[in-house]
Motif scaffolding. Structure first.
Motif, mmCIF file in Angstrom:
data_model
loop_
_atom_site.group_PDB
_atom_site.id
_atom_site.type_symbol
_atom_site.label_atom_id
_atom_site.label_comp_id
_atom_site.label_asym_id
_atom_site.label_seq_id
_atom_site.Cartn_x
_atom_site.Cartn_y
_atom_site.Cartn_z
ATOM 1 N N SER A 1 36.299 32.802 54.750
ATOM 2 C CA SER A 1 37.015 31.573 54.376
ATOM 3 C C SER A 1 38.512 31.824 54.261
ATOM 4 N N ASN A 2 38.892 32.989 53.752
ATOM 5 C CA ASN A 2 40.312 33.334 53.681
ATOM 6 C C ASN A 2 40.910 33.490 55.077
ATOM 7 N N LEU A 3 40.112 33.984 56.021
ATOM 8 C CA LEU A 3 40.557 34.074 57.411
ATOM 9 C C LEU A 3 40.871 32.675 57.951
ATOM 10 N N PHE B 1 30.677 25.739 61.397
ATOM 11 C CA PHE B 1 30.166 27.060 61.029
ATOM 12 C C PHE B 1 30.868 27.579 59.781
ATOM 13 N N PHE B 2 32.191 27.481 59.757
ATOM 14 C CA PHE B 2 32.937 28.003 58.615
ATOM 15 C C PHE B 2 32.740 27.157 57.354
ATOM 16 N N ASN C 1 29.085 30.489 50.463
ATOM 17 C CA ASN C 1 29.940 31.190 49.512
ATOM 18 C C ASN C 1 29.954 30.477 48.160
ATOM 19 N N MET C 2 29.880 29.145 48.167
ATOM 20 C CA MET C 2 29.771 28.396 46.909
ATOM 21 C C MET C 2 28.489 28.789 46.173
ATOM 22 N N VAL C 3 27.412 28.966 46.934
ATOM 23 C CA VAL C 3 26.128 29.349 46.348
ATOM 24 C C VAL C 3 26.218 30.751 45.743
ATOM 25 N N THR C 4 26.728 31.709 46.512
ATOM 26 C CA THR C 4 26.791 33.085 46.008
ATOM 27 C C THR C 4 27.730 33.194 44.811
ATOM 28 N N PHE C 5 28.838 32.458 44.853
ATOM 29 C CA PHE C 5 29.767 32.490 43.727
ATOM 30 C C PHE C 5 29.127 31.854 42.500
#
Length: 181
Positions: A15-17, A148-149, A156-160
């Protein structure tokens, strides 16, 4: 739990990319607009291709900025309610929201965006204006790429959220200008 930390950090990097690419596209767009204005008013030259490149670059800025905004918690929501909730409540809302809305929505955008791009490629679509850009499928391919991103940012919302629920992370905004703690 260690694998969730690694996964979360890897997804955050993707996501930062996207944010980095959006930033570069914004700089290129500003340079493009500057060139277009100078050539138009100083030299009375107009380039349709350069004008079309402006909206192509703006599309990249906007579309790849979305996954980055999701990662840094910069997206729009009802903050009047959200700010008063505990970290665990926020984590549950983000977890459910990502699983029910973000990831399925990204899947639909990806499927329809891919077909849209493929149709453009098969038709050999290009600008209808003389001097415009050819290969319109290139800019249209940003749609499924963004999907895709967005799915990556949703995951990433889930893992965070899982990390917040475990007490390892929080949703407090850092004082250095945004982002998640």
């Amino acid at each position: 739990m260690r694998w969730i930390i690694k996964l979360d950090e890897g997804l955050a990097r993707l996501s930062n990319l996207c944010g980095w690419v959006a930033c570069v596209a914004m700089i290129l767009m500003a340079a493009n607009v500057f060139y277009d204005v100078v050539s138009r008013y100083a030299f009375n030259e107009v380039s349709i291709g350069m004008q079309e490149m402006e909206w192509h670059l703006y599309s990249v800025v906007f579309m790849l900025g979305v996954p980055y905004a999701m990662r840094t918690d910069g997206h729009v929501r009802v903050d009047v309610l959200y700010t008063k909730w505990t970290n665990k409540t926020k984590a549950w809302v983000n977890l459910i929201g990502a699983l029910i809305f973000v990831i399925p929505f990204a899947y639909l955008i990806g499927i329809f965006g891919y077909d849209y791009t493929l149709d453009s490629y098969n038709l050999g679509e290009s600008s209808g204006d003389p001097g415009g850009l050819s290969h319109r499928w290139i800019i249209k391919s940003v749609i499924p790429i963004t999907a895709f991103f967005i799915a990556v940012a949703g995951l990433n919302m889930v893992t965070f959220a899982l990390r917040v629920m475990s007490g390892e992370k929080s949703y407090e905004v850092e004082h250095s200008g945004g982002g998640l703690a």
